[in-house]
Structures are given as C-alpha cells and as structure tokens.
Design an enzyme around this catalytic site. Structure first.
Site, PDB file in Angstrom:
ATOM      1  N   TYR A  52       0.841  -1.001  -0.105  1.00 27.10           N
ATOM      2  CA  TYR A  52      -0.051   0.240   0.033  1.00 27.10           C
ATOM      3  C   TYR A  52       0.915   1.371   0.055  1.00 27.10           C
ATOM      4  CZ  TYR A  52      -3.393  -3.541   1.430  1.00 27.10           C
ATOM      5  OH  TYR A  52      -4.228  -4.666   1.665  1.00 27.10           O
ATOM      6  N   VAL A 238     -11.351   7.424   5.957  1.00 28.90           N
ATOM      7  CA  VAL A 238     -10.383   8.537   6.217  1.00 28.90           C
ATOM      8  C   VAL A 238     -11.488   9.726   6.706  1.00 28.90           C
ATOM      9  CG1 VAL A 238      -8.951  10.515   5.393  1.00 28.90           C
ATOM     10  CG2 VAL A 238      -8.694   7.876   4.528  1.00 28.90           C
ATOM     11  N   ASN A 246     -19.149   3.402  10.998  1.00 30.49           N
ATOM     12  CA  ASN A 246     -18.696   2.302  11.024  1.00 30.49           C
ATOM     13  C   ASN A 246     -18.813   1.523  12.552  1.00 30.49           C
ATOM     14  OD1 ASN A 246     -18.521   2.518   8.376  1.00 30.49           O
ATOM     15  ND2 ASN A 246     -16.208   2.509   8.238  1.00 30.49           N
TER      16      ASN A 246
HETATM   17  N1  NAP Z   1      -5.695  -8.628   1.378  1.00 27.09           N
HETATM   18  C1  NAP Z   1      -5.870  -8.050   0.121  1.00 27.09           C
HETATM   19  O1  NAP Z   1      -5.685  -8.407  -1.018  1.00 27.09           O
HETATM   20  C2  NAP Z   1      -6.760  -6.789   0.346  1.00 27.09           C
HETATM   21  C3  NAP Z   1      -7.258  -6.309  -0.779  1.00 27.09           C
HETATM   22  C4  NAP Z   1      -8.133  -5.190  -0.693  1.00 27.09           C
HETATM   23  C5  NAP Z   1      -8.359  -4.569   0.620  1.00 27.09           C
HETATM   24  N2  NAP Z   1      -7.412  -5.033   1.789  1.00 27.09           N
HETATM   25  C6  NAP Z   1      -7.602  -4.419   2.928  1.00 27.09           C
HETATM   26  O2  NAP Z   1      -9.036  -4.311   3.356  1.00 27.09           O
HETATM   27  C7  NAP Z   1      -9.285  -2.731   3.424  1.00 27.09           C
HETATM   28  C8  NAP Z   1     -10.885  -2.423   3.169  1.00 27.09           C
HETATM   29  O3  NAP Z   1     -10.725  -2.938   1.957  1.00 27.09           O
HETATM   30  P1  NAP Z   1     -11.112  -1.499   0.803  1.00 27.09           P
HETATM   31  O4  NAP Z   1     -10.254  -0.238   1.268  1.00 27.09           O
HETATM   32  O5  NAP Z   1     -10.618  -2.187  -0.683  1.00 27.09           O
HETATM   33  O6  NAP Z   1     -12.482  -0.940   0.760  1.00 27.09           O
HETATM   34  P2  NAP Z   1     -13.894  -0.906   1.828  1.00 27.09           P
HETATM   35  O7  NAP Z   1     -13.242  -0.676   3.420  1.00 27.09           O
HETATM   36  O8  NAP Z   1     -14.955  -1.669   1.468  1.00 27.09           O
HETATM   37  O9  NAP Z   1     -14.247   0.688   0.917  1.00 27.09           O
HETATM   38  C9  NAP Z   1     -13.424   1.841   1.411  1.00 27.09           C
HETATM   39  C10 NAP Z   1     -14.267   3.020   0.848  1.00 27.09           C
HETATM   40  O10 NAP Z   1     -15.491   2.963   1.651  1.00 27.09           O
HETATM   41  C11 NAP Z   1     -15.616   4.584   2.152  1.00 27.09           C
HETATM   42  N3  NAP Z   1     -16.397   4.104   3.300  1.00 27.09           N
HETATM   43  C12 NAP Z   1     -15.847   3.666   4.545  1.00 27.09           C
HETATM   44  N4  NAP Z   1     -16.858   3.843   5.498  1.00 27.09           N
HETATM   45  C13 NAP Z   1     -17.819   4.427   5.111  1.00 27.09           C
HETATM   46  C14 NAP Z   1     -19.237   4.498   5.222  1.00 27.09           C
HETATM   47  N5  NAP Z   1     -19.505   4.316   6.597  1.00 27.09           N
HETATM   48  N6  NAP Z   1     -20.348   5.118   4.321  1.00 27.09           N
HETATM   49  C15 NAP Z   1     -19.890   5.215   3.289  1.00 27.09           C
HETATM   50  N7  NAP Z   1     -18.687   5.050   2.668  1.00 27.09           N
HETATM   51  C16 NAP Z   1     -17.567   4.622   3.332  1.00 27.09           C
HETATM   52  C17 NAP Z   1     -14.138   4.919   2.135  1.00 27.09           C
HETATM   53  O11 NAP Z   1     -14.261   6.292   2.183  1.00 27.09           O
HETATM   54  P3  NAP Z   1     -13.262   7.150   2.904  1.00 27.09           P
HETATM   55  O12 NAP Z   1     -12.151   6.674   2.938  1.00 27.09           O
HETATM   56  O13 NAP Z   1     -13.386   8.405   2.331  1.00 27.09           O
HETATM   57  O14 NAP Z   1     -13.991   7.306   4.289  1.00 27.09           O
HETATM   58  C18 NAP Z   1     -13.836   4.297   0.911  1.00 27.09           C
HETATM   59  O15 NAP Z   1     -13.784   5.086  -0.217  1.00 27.09           O
HETATM   60  C19 NAP Z   1      -8.142  -2.109   2.735  1.00 27.09           C
HETATM   61  O16 NAP Z   1      -8.098  -0.850   3.175  1.00 27.09           O
HETATM   62  C20 NAP Z   1      -6.955  -3.014   3.188  1.00 27.09           C
HETATM   63  O17 NAP Z   1      -6.357  -2.707   4.277  1.00 27.09           O
HETATM   64  C21 NAP Z   1      -6.851  -6.194   1.749  1.00 27.09           C
END
Ligand code: NAP
Length: 278
Positions: A52, A238, A246
């Site tokens: 990341y 963020v 959340n």
């Molecule tokens: N192991 C792997 O291969 C892998 C792959 C993908 C992800 N990950 C991990 O999993 C974490 C989460 O997955 P992700 O970042 O892909 O997606 P996510 O957490 O499902 O979605 C993140 C997005 O949702 C928004 N968000 C967060 N809370 C919200 C709410 N209550 N209402 C509306 N929108 C909201 C965030 O906006 P803001 O930031 O603007 O608040 C951001 O744009 C990653 O950050 C990473 O640490 C791991």
C-alpha cells in the site's frame, strides 16, 4: 464490541484498513488523524501492507500509533515476490522500520506467488522465533491453497474479499475455517470504491433494510459482515463521519427478517465459485 482470538491477541471484530493511504503527502495528516480516531473508537486492529503506497501506508500507520503502540494490533503483509526465506525476513525488517515498532502482531503472505509455501512459512517461523512478528497467516487463499498451507504450517487467518455482493466463501472456505476455529478477515466489506461500491450501497434491497433501521446502507452492509461468525471486517475510512458510522454499525442487531431480506437481495452461493479477488 464483539472480539475474536487471532494469532497471539484478542481483537475487535471491526478494524481499520489502509489501502490507498500513504500515497499523497497532502492527505497524510487526515489519514493519520483518521487512524487515531479509529483507535479512540476501539477499532484497534489496523490492517496494512508493504504494497500500500509502496510503504507509504505503513509510515502513516507508524505515525498514527506513535506513543500508543500498545493500543494497536498491527497486521501487515509481504509481497509474494518477497516471500522467499530470506526475502520475508528482509521485507519484515523494512516494514518494522516504516511502522517504527519492534514487532508486527500478524504478518500475512499477501497472495500466493512463485515461492514455495514451505519456504515462506519457514521464514515466518524464523521471524516469530526472533520476536519480529507474533503470528503469521495468509491472504487470498482459496480452499485448495488452504489445504496445501496446512501441510506446511498453521496460518492464524486467511484474509479474503467478502461482502454482501461477494458471498462465494460461504459455500466452502468460511465453513472450513469455522470448523478449524480460524478467524477470517473480510476485506473490502463495503466493496471498496467506485462503480461496484455504488452498486452495493445503492441497492434497493440494502436501502430498504437501512431505512427501517434509520441508518445508512453502508452501516447495514458492515453490520451484515460483522454478524457472520468468526469474521473480522476491516473497512478503510478516512472521513471521520464514516469512521463513527462504522463504529456504530458494530452495535446494529440484524433481525431474522433483515437477514432474510438481505439474502433475497444478495443471494448466498449455491455452488462452489472461484475465490473473488481484487
Ligand atoms: N488482502 C488483500 O488483498 C486486500 C485487498 C483489498 C483490501 N484489503 C484491505 O481491506 C481494507 C478495506 O478494503 P477496501 O479499502 O478495498 O474497501 P472498503 O473498506 O470496503 O471501502 C473503502 C471505501 O469506503 C468508504 N467508506 C468507509 N466507510 C464508509 C461509510 N460508513 N459510508 C460510506 N462510505 C464509507 C471509504 O471512504 P473514505 O476513505 O473517504 O472514508 C472508502 O472510499 C483495505 O483498506 C485493506 O487494508 C486487503
């Protein structure tokens, strides 16, 4: 908040993701503050990876936990191309430097690459013996990968894509992990960003359940993941409004009727599917 045993610690079922953090200097202050607010709210599990922001996210995490290391449970991941015996040890040292800590709570192989698992896991065990990590696990492993992994060691978790629109693991991988008492970390619980997230959060079936509870669709999507036994959700947020929403989602109790309505809108898998990944 619900807690689960994972690796060497007890962790909240709701943590924080960091993908897309550490990519732009102009966003750094907000990202550090967001993770600190999350810690204050009890979202003490922070998920990051050397991938990341090419180390940038780990530096953001390091800044967020400075002076409060013991408040946080840190998960990081090694790139598959660094997952040789010597490679994992070198990558881990780099991650520790960026995180500015002595030991990572849980260190994952980000996905399976060309290095033999036996070698990667030996490297992880050596790191554990040296106190550089407390536990290790894997990510993006399908059932066959997990069966193979178990012949070489005992991963503490498997971190996979899981949300209302990506329910494939319910058919085989999730019951398999539950039988073994292995927690599953659900990434992208809100379907990350862009079109796919809009398809989930704008879905009429999800909106109806949210309206009945007087909360947002994202909160119901998260409450649904948290409702699943043995699952830890790691949304990335963020925006402080998102973080508070959340945290509140962890207290939403879904009724049998809510769950049935969500099953109708997002049907569970009826047959085996390839593991969803991004
Ligand atoms: N192991 C792997 O291969 C892998 C792959 C993908 C992800 N990950 C991990 O999993 C974490 C989460 O997955 P992700 O970042 O892909 O997606 P996510 O957490 O499902 O979605 C993140 C997005 O949702 C928004 N968000 C967060 N809370 C919200 C709410 N209550 N209402 C509306 N929108 C909201 C965030 O906006 P803001 O930031 O603007 O608040 C951001 O744009 C990653 O950050 C990473 O640490 C791991």
């Amino acid at each position: 908040m619900k807690t689960l045993r994972m690796g060497a610690g007890e962790v909240p079922a709701l943590g924080q993701g960091t993908w897309n953090m550490g990519e732009r200097a102009a966003h750094r202050r907000d990202e550090v503050r967001a993770l600190q607010l999350g810690l204050d709210l009890g979202l003490t599990l922070i998920d990051t990876a050397e991938m990341y922001g090419e180390g940038g996210a780990e530096e953001v995490v390091g800044a967020a936990i400075a002076g409060r290391r013991d408040d946080a449970y840190i998960v990081s991941k090694v790139y598959p191309h660094n997952a040789s015996y010597d490679g994992v040890r070198e990558a881990c040292e780099r991650s520790l430097r960026r995180l500015n800590i002595d030991s990572i709570d849980l260190y994952l192989l980000h996905w399976q690459g060309h290095h033999p698992l036996a070698e990667t896991f030996d490297g992880f065990e050596a790191l554990k013996q040296a106190g550089k990590i407390k536990a290790w696990g894997v990510s993006n492993f399908d059932l066959e990968n997990m069966e193979e992994a178990l012949t070489y060691g005992a991963p503490a978790t498997n971190q996979v894509l899981y949300n209302l629109m990506k329910r494939g693991i319910e058919f085989d991988l999730l019951p398999w992990a539950r039988q073994r008492g292995m927690p599953v970390m659900a990434y992208s619980p809100l379907e990350t960003q862009g079109r796919e997230q809009a398809a989930l959060l704008g879905h009429p079936g999800l909106k109806a359940v949210a309206a009945a509870h007087g909360v947002t669709p994202a909160q119901i999507a998260l409450a649904w993941v948290l409702h699943q036994d043995g699952v830890i959700a790691i949304p990335k947020a963020v925006d402080p409004v998102h973080l508070r929403a959340n945290r509140a989602a962890a207290d939403i109790a879904l009724s049998a009727d809510d769950l049935a309505a969500l099953d109708q809108a997002f049907p569970p898998p009826r047959r085996r599917r390839a593991l969803d990944m991004r």
